[in-house]
Structures are given as C-alpha cells and as structure tokens.
Design a protein around this motif. Structure first.
Motif, PDB file in Angstrom:
ATOM      1  N   GLU A 270      87.595  27.614  -7.375  1.00 27.29           N
ATOM      2  CA  GLU A 270      87.659  26.754  -8.556  1.00 27.29           C
ATOM      3  C   GLU A 270      86.303  26.074  -8.763  1.00 27.29           C
ATOM      4  O   GLU A 270      85.494  25.958  -7.839  1.00 27.29           O
ATOM      5  CB  GLU A 270      88.751  25.697  -8.395  1.00 27.29           C
ATOM      6  CG  GLU A 270      90.160  26.268  -8.298  1.00 27.29           C
ATOM      7  CD  GLU A 270      91.207  25.184  -8.168  1.00 27.29           C
ATOM      8  OE1 GLU A 270      90.923  24.032  -8.573  1.00 27.29           O
ATOM      9  OE2 GLU A 270      92.306  25.470  -7.654  1.00 27.29           O
ATOM     10  N   GLY A 271      86.095  25.579  -9.971  1.00 24.95           N
ATOM     11  CA  GLY A 271      84.864  24.855 -10.256  1.00 24.95           C
ATOM     12  C   GLY A 271      84.869  23.488  -9.601  1.00 24.95           C
ATOM     13  O   GLY A 271      85.833  22.738  -9.734  1.00 24.95           O
ATOM     14  N   VAL A 272      83.786  23.181  -8.879  1.00 21.77           N
ATOM     15  CA  VAL A 272      83.696  21.908  -8.157  1.00 21.77           C
ATOM     16  C   VAL A 272      82.276  21.354  -8.264  1.00 21.77           C
ATOM     17  O   VAL A 272      81.336  22.053  -8.640  1.00 21.77           O
ATOM     18  CB  VAL A 272      84.062  22.069  -6.662  1.00 21.77           C
ATOM     19  CG1 VAL A 272      85.474  22.621  -6.496  1.00 21.77           C
ATOM     20  CG2 VAL A 272      83.045  22.954  -5.942  1.00 21.77           C
ATOM     21  N   THR A 273      82.170  20.091  -7.884  1.00 20.66           N
ATOM     22  CA  THR A 273      80.869  19.446  -7.713  1.00 20.66           C
ATOM     23  C   THR A 273      80.777  18.930  -6.288  1.00 20.66           C
ATOM     24  O   THR A 273      81.712  18.303  -5.793  1.00 20.66           O
ATOM     25  CB  THR A 273      80.694  18.278  -8.696  1.00 20.66           C
ATOM     26  OG1 THR A 273      80.718  18.789 -10.033  1.00 20.66           O
ATOM     27  CG2 THR A 273      79.373  17.559  -8.461  1.00 20.66           C
ATOM     28  N   HIS A 277      75.222  19.347  -6.666  1.00 17.57           N
ATOM     29  CA  HIS A 277      75.421  20.759  -6.960  1.00 17.57           C
ATOM     30  C   HIS A 277      76.759  20.992  -7.654  1.00 17.57           C
ATOM     31  O   HIS A 277      77.775  20.402  -7.290  1.00 17.57           O
ATOM     32  CB  HIS A 277      75.376  21.584  -5.672  1.00 17.57           C
ATOM     33  CG  HIS A 277      74.132  21.395  -4.873  1.00 17.57           C
ATOM     34  ND1 HIS A 277      72.912  21.888  -5.278  1.00 17.57           N
ATOM     35  CD2 HIS A 277      73.914  20.747  -3.700  1.00 17.57           C
ATOM     36  CE1 HIS A 277      71.992  21.571  -4.386  1.00 17.57           C
ATOM     37  NE2 HIS A 277      72.573  20.874  -3.418  1.00 17.57           N
ATOM     38  N   THR A 278      76.752  21.876  -8.646  1.00 20.66           N
ATOM     39  CA  THR A 278      77.965  22.248  -9.366  1.00 20.66           C
ATOM     40  C   THR A 278      78.089  23.764  -9.386  1.00 20.66           C
ATOM     41  O   THR A 278      77.091  24.476  -9.578  1.00 20.66           O
ATOM     42  CB  THR A 278      77.932  21.713 -10.803  1.00 20.66           C
ATOM     43  OG1 THR A 278      77.876  20.285 -10.778  1.00 20.66           O
ATOM     44  CG2 THR A 278      79.183  22.126 -11.568  1.00 20.66           C
ATOM     45  N   GLY A 279      79.316  24.254  -9.152  1.00 22.03           N
ATOM     46  CA  GLY A 279      79.521  25.690  -9.159  1.00 22.03           C
ATOM     47  C   GLY A 279      80.951  26.027  -8.805  1.00 22.03           C
ATOM     48  O   GLY A 279      81.846  25.168  -8.886  1.00 22.03           O
ATOM     49  N   VAL A 280      81.171  27.259  -8.389  1.00 25.71           N
ATOM     50  CA  VAL A 280      82.493  27.723  -7.980  1.00 25.71           C
ATOM     51  C   VAL A 280      82.544  27.756  -6.460  1.00 25.71           C
ATOM     52  O   VAL A 280      81.681  28.365  -5.813  1.00 25.71           O
ATOM     53  CB  VAL A 280      82.805  29.117  -8.559  1.00 25.71           C
ATOM     54  CG1 VAL A 280      84.175  29.599  -8.084  1.00 25.71           C
ATOM     55  CG2 VAL A 280      82.754  29.079 -10.078  1.00 25.71           C
ATOM     56  N   VAL A 294      76.516  29.218  -7.824  1.00 22.07           N
ATOM     57  CA  VAL A 294      75.888  28.373  -8.840  1.00 22.07           C
ATOM     58  C   VAL A 294      75.358  29.173 -10.022  1.00 22.07           C
ATOM     59  O   VAL A 294      74.801  28.600 -10.958  1.00 22.07           O
ATOM     60  CB  VAL A 294      74.751  27.541  -8.218  1.00 22.07           C
ATOM     61  CG1 VAL A 294      75.301  26.553  -7.205  1.00 22.07           C
ATOM     62  CG2 VAL A 294      73.696  28.448  -7.584  1.00 22.07           C
ATOM     63  N   GLY A 295      75.521  30.485  -9.987  1.00 21.27           N
ATOM     64  CA  GLY A 295      75.078  31.335 -11.087  1.00 21.27           C
ATOM     65  C   GLY A 295      75.431  32.771 -10.795  1.00 21.27           C
ATOM     66  O   GLY A 295      75.950  33.089  -9.716  1.00 21.27           O
ATOM     67  N   PRO A 296      75.163  33.675 -11.719  1.00 27.62           N
ATOM     68  CA  PRO A 296      75.454  35.094 -11.491  1.00 27.62           C
ATOM     69  C   PRO A 296      74.722  35.622 -10.252  1.00 27.62           C
ATOM     70  O   PRO A 296      73.494  35.522 -10.157  1.00 27.62           O
ATOM     71  CB  PRO A 296      74.943  35.769 -12.775  1.00 27.62           C
ATOM     72  CG  PRO A 296      74.954  34.690 -13.803  1.00 27.62           C
ATOM     73  CD  PRO A 296      74.622  33.427 -13.057  1.00 27.62           C
ATOM     74  N   ASN A 297      75.505  36.113  -9.294  1.00 29.64           N
ATOM     75  CA  ASN A 297      74.942  36.669  -8.056  1.00 29.64           C
ATOM     76  C   ASN A 297      74.072  35.674  -7.294  1.00 29.64           C
ATOM     77  O   ASN A 297      73.163  36.068  -6.560  1.00 29.64           O
ATOM     78  CB  ASN A 297      74.135  37.939  -8.354  1.00 29.64           C
ATOM     79  CG  ASN A 297      74.969  39.005  -9.020  1.00 29.64           C
ATOM     80  OD1 ASN A 297      76.095  39.252  -8.607  1.00 29.64           O
ATOM     81  ND2 ASN A 297      74.421  39.607 -10.063  1.00 29.64           N
ATOM     82  N   ARG A 298      74.335  34.383  -7.496  1.00 35.71           N
ATOM     83  CA  ARG A 298      73.543  33.368  -6.780  1.00 35.71           C
ATOM     84  C   ARG A 298      74.488  32.393  -6.103  1.00 35.71           C
ATOM     85  O   ARG A 298      75.308  31.747  -6.747  1.00 35.71           O
ATOM     86  CB  ARG A 298      72.621  32.612  -7.734  1.00 35.71           C
ATOM     87  CG  ARG A 298      71.754  31.603  -6.980  1.00 35.71           C
ATOM     88  CD  ARG A 298      70.701  30.984  -7.862  1.00 35.71           C
ATOM     89  NE  ARG A 298      69.983  29.955  -7.102  1.00 35.71           N
ATOM     90  CZ  ARG A 298      69.853  28.703  -7.495  1.00 35.71           C
ATOM     91  NH1 ARG A 298      70.363  28.309  -8.645  1.00 35.71           N
ATOM     92  NH2 ARG A 298      69.188  27.840  -6.760  1.00 35.71           N
ATOM     93  N   GLU A 299      74.364  32.313  -4.788  1.00 32.31           N
ATOM     94  CA  GLU A 299      75.234  31.463  -3.972  1.00 32.31           C
ATOM     95  C   GLU A 299      74.376  30.615  -3.047  1.00 32.31           C
ATOM     96  O   GLU A 299      73.411  31.110  -2.462  1.00 32.31           O
ATOM     97  CB  GLU A 299      76.194  32.346  -3.158  1.00 32.31           C
ATOM     98  CG  GLU A 299      77.313  31.595  -2.491  1.00 32.31           C
ATOM     99  CD  GLU A 299      78.301  32.552  -1.824  1.00 32.31           C
ATOM    100  OE1 GLU A 299      79.188  33.088  -2.522  1.00 32.31           O
ATOM    101  OE2 GLU A 299      78.179  32.776  -0.606  1.00 32.31           O
ATOM    102  N   ARG A 308      84.502  17.440  -5.182  1.00 35.41           N
ATOM    103  CA  ARG A 308      85.494  17.013  -6.160  1.00 35.41           C
ATOM    104  C   ARG A 308      85.648  18.092  -7.227  1.00 35.41           C
ATOM    105  O   ARG A 308      84.676  18.802  -7.537  1.00 35.41           O
ATOM    106  CB  ARG A 308      85.131  15.679  -6.793  1.00 35.41           C
ATOM    107  CG  ARG A 308      83.857  15.657  -7.604  1.00 35.41           C
ATOM    108  CD  ARG A 308      83.536  14.272  -8.138  1.00 35.41           C
ATOM    109  NE  ARG A 308      82.381  14.239  -9.011  1.00 35.41           N
ATOM    110  CZ  ARG A 308      81.128  14.151  -8.586  1.00 35.41           C
ATOM    111  NH1 ARG A 308      80.880  14.086  -7.303  1.00 35.41           N
ATOM    112  NH2 ARG A 308      80.139  14.127  -9.473  1.00 35.41           N
ATOM    113  N   PRO A 309      86.848  18.253  -7.774  1.00 35.10           N
ATOM    114  CA  PRO A 309      87.041  19.284  -8.799  1.00 35.10           C
ATOM    115  C   PRO A 309      86.234  18.960 -10.044  1.00 35.10           C
ATOM    116  O   PRO A 309      86.063  17.815 -10.417  1.00 35.10           O
ATOM    117  CB  PRO A 309      88.544  19.238  -9.071  1.00 35.10           C
ATOM    118  CG  PRO A 309      88.972  17.870  -8.635  1.00 35.10           C
ATOM    119  CD  PRO A 309      88.083  17.504  -7.497  1.00 35.10           C
ATOM    120  N   ARG A 310      85.731  20.006 -10.681  1.00 41.26           N
ATOM    121  CA  ARG A 310      84.912  19.825 -11.870  1.00 41.26           C
ATOM    122  C   ARG A 310      85.824  19.522 -13.054  1.00 41.26           C
ATOM    123  O   ARG A 310      86.799  20.230 -13.303  1.00 41.26           O
ATOM    124  CB  ARG A 310      84.094  21.076 -12.149  1.00 41.26           C
ATOM    125  CG  ARG A 310      83.003  20.912 -13.197  1.00 41.26           C
ATOM    126  CD  ARG A 310      82.065  22.095 -13.165  1.00 41.26           C
ATOM    127  NE  ARG A 310      82.758  23.356 -13.370  1.00 41.26           N
ATOM    128  CZ  ARG A 310      82.245  24.542 -13.066  1.00 41.26           C
ATOM    129  NH1 ARG A 310      81.059  24.610 -12.488  1.00 41.26           N
ATOM    130  NH2 ARG A 310      82.930  25.638 -13.298  1.00 41.26           N
TER     131      ARG A 310
END
Length: 311
Positions: A270-273, A277-280, A294-299, A308-310
């Motif tokens: 799920e989307g979180v912060t 940092h914000t991402g899945v 945090v982005g396409p093919n970027r972890e 916390r949930p976004r």
C-alpha cells in the motif's frame, strides 16, 4: 507454555537489588535464563529501572515488570505524549539481554513473538506496523522498544490488556478515550465468539500448539480476564509474562522469522510515508529494513522512521 499454577511472591533480594527496596522477587520460568522477575508497583519507566539494575550487576535474562508506568518511553498511538500504563490494565516490562548473542533485528523478532502470543493465547489476528508497533483491528494494542548500552540490550514491551485505552493528555474538546488504540479485551469483542469455549478459560488453560503461520482460527473467543484477580502479580507472571517470554525466545531463534513478520505486516503493498520518503511499501529486506518503491523500477531501503498510510 505456562500451566495454571501461579508463582509465589518473595521478598528475598540479591546484591544488585539491595538499593531498590521497592522491588519484589517473583519466581518465573524464563527461557532467557533468570528464574525470577523483579516487580515494582509503580515506576516511571521499566527501561530506566532495568538500566539501573544492569548497572548494579543484574545479569542478562533479568525481567522488570511494573504494575503501572508513568513516564514510559515509546510511541503512544497519538505519537505526542508519554506511554502511560494505568494500574491493572496493561503489561509493562523490560527484558535485559546480552548484546553479543542477541540476533538482529530484535524489535521485529520481538514483535513476531508478541503477535504469536496474541494469536495463540487470545486468538486474535495481530499485525505488525513497521518497525515496532502491534496492531489489532487497525488500532494500536502494543509496542516494542529496543535500546542498547555497552554490551547490554534492553527490550521493552507494552501491551494494552484490559479496558479502554485512555489519552494521557486529552486536551480541550477531546475525549479521554484514545480512538487509535485498543486493548486485547476490547478487540476480543470485535470478533465472533463460538459457544464451544467457556467464559472461565484463561491464558495457559487453552490447548497448546505450534504456529503454522495461518490465522484461520484466530477469531475464536480469547481468555476471560474480567475478574479482579486476573491482573494480580502472580497472574501477570504466569499467564502473561511467561508465555510472552516463551514466544519471544522462539522468535529469536526462528530461522523463518522474516516470513513470519512479512506475513503479519500492516500496509504491505500500500502507499505509505516513512519520514521524508513516500512510496509503496513492498515488505522487508533480509535485515528488516523497509523496502519502499519510490518510482518505476526504483526501490530504496528505509531503516528508521514512523510509517503511516498515505492519505
């Protein structure tokens, strides 16, 4: 697992407790070593007291248990006030460990042990909110705190057992009840209770069984803790502390701990912060860091911060 025989309280002391007249020694079946715990009716923080005892010579495996805690460290559900543990409602304890032989990451392994206790004794579906909170029904029921000093580690555990969780500082226009927290007793009322179990069953009397990492059976009725004697010192020792220590010890030596924690992670995929940092939230790395897409093919790996949930 602990049986139904409750331990006796003692007044005996040891060289490292002679400066602490408020402490009571209580016998304890402890897989971490010490055959007793030290109980204090009220304390600012069990972590601080455990540090003092370690400095006076208390060995690894020593457990400090408080009937009430007034200045506990950790993060309440509100995140803005001390962790307050009212008398007769919660578990507040600290375990002293040898840092040289304690496997990492301690907080997540401890969270796994506490979850298994809640699942197998109370029959409730516990979850881990990375990195160190325990949740039930979307609300905080407990927390883990780890501190270290020299060759010692201090594992603090707080669990809301009974009643409604109160805000330590409600503030103007706010109710005294914390809407983001829950006790095991409250959570038990949110799940079905088949009539096949009696209201007299308490922790330690239920049938034993190993964890198979499924929660299919966790909606059964948990233990009855309504009567006043249920949070006496002998009861807390035999039916709460001893089983939790057993599950903690097993989790510390579980080679599949990462799968066990991952199975119970809250907000996974799920989307979180987390901090800035914000991402899945994609789960955990092998050492317990949060994997954040945090982005396409970027972890990236995040090793600390409040998740916390976004919105």
């Amino acid at each position: 697992m602990a049986g139904s025989n409750l331990p006796e309280e003692h007044t005996e002391d040891t060289p490292f407790t002679r400066g602490f007249p408020q402490l009571e020694m209580v016998s304890l079946a402890n897989p971490f070593g010490a055959g007793y715990l030290w109980y204090v009716p009220t304390v600012g923080s069990t972590m601080d007291l455990a540090r003092e005892l370690a400095g006076a010579g208390a060995p690894p495996g020593t457990v400090v248990l408080a009937g009430a805690q007034t200045r506990g460290r950790g993060r309440p559900s509100s995140g803005k006030s001390p962790w307050i543990s009212p008398p007769g409602q919660s578990l507040s304890m600290t375990l002293i460990l040898d840092a040289d032989v304690t496997p990492a990451p301690l907080s997540l392994r401890a969270g796994l042990g506490v979850c298994r206790y809640i699942e197998e004794v109370w029959h409730l579906p516990a979850r881990i909110k990375w990195p160190n909170d325990i949740y039930l029904a979307g609300r905080k029921v407990g927390g883990i705190l780890v501190e270290s000093e020299k060759n010692r580690m201090y594992l603090g555990i707080g669990v809301n057992l009974l009643g409604s969780v109160r805000l330590s500082s409600p503030g103007p226009g706010r109710s005294g009840t914390d809407p983001e927290a829950i006790s095991l007793e409250e959570a038990r009322g949110l799940f079905p209770r088949p009539a096949t179990r009696t209201s007299t069953e308490i922790p330690g009397e239920a049938s034993e069984g190993g964890s198979d990492e499924t929660l299919d059976e966790t909606s059964r009725r948990g233990p009855d803790t309504a009567s006043a004697h249920r949070l006496s010192v002998p009861y807390l020792t035999a039916q709460v502390v001893q089983p939790i220590l057993t599950y903690l010890f097993e989790a510390q030596h579980d080679r599949k701990w990462l799968a066990g924690v991952g199975f119970r992670l809250l907000y996974k995929n799920e989307g979180v912060t987390i901090g800035v940092h914000t991402g899945v939230f994609r789960g955990l790395s092998g050492d317990g860091a949060a994997r954040l897409e945090v982005g396409p093919n970027r972890e990236i790996l995040v090793r600390s911060g409040s998740l916390r949930p976004r919105s």
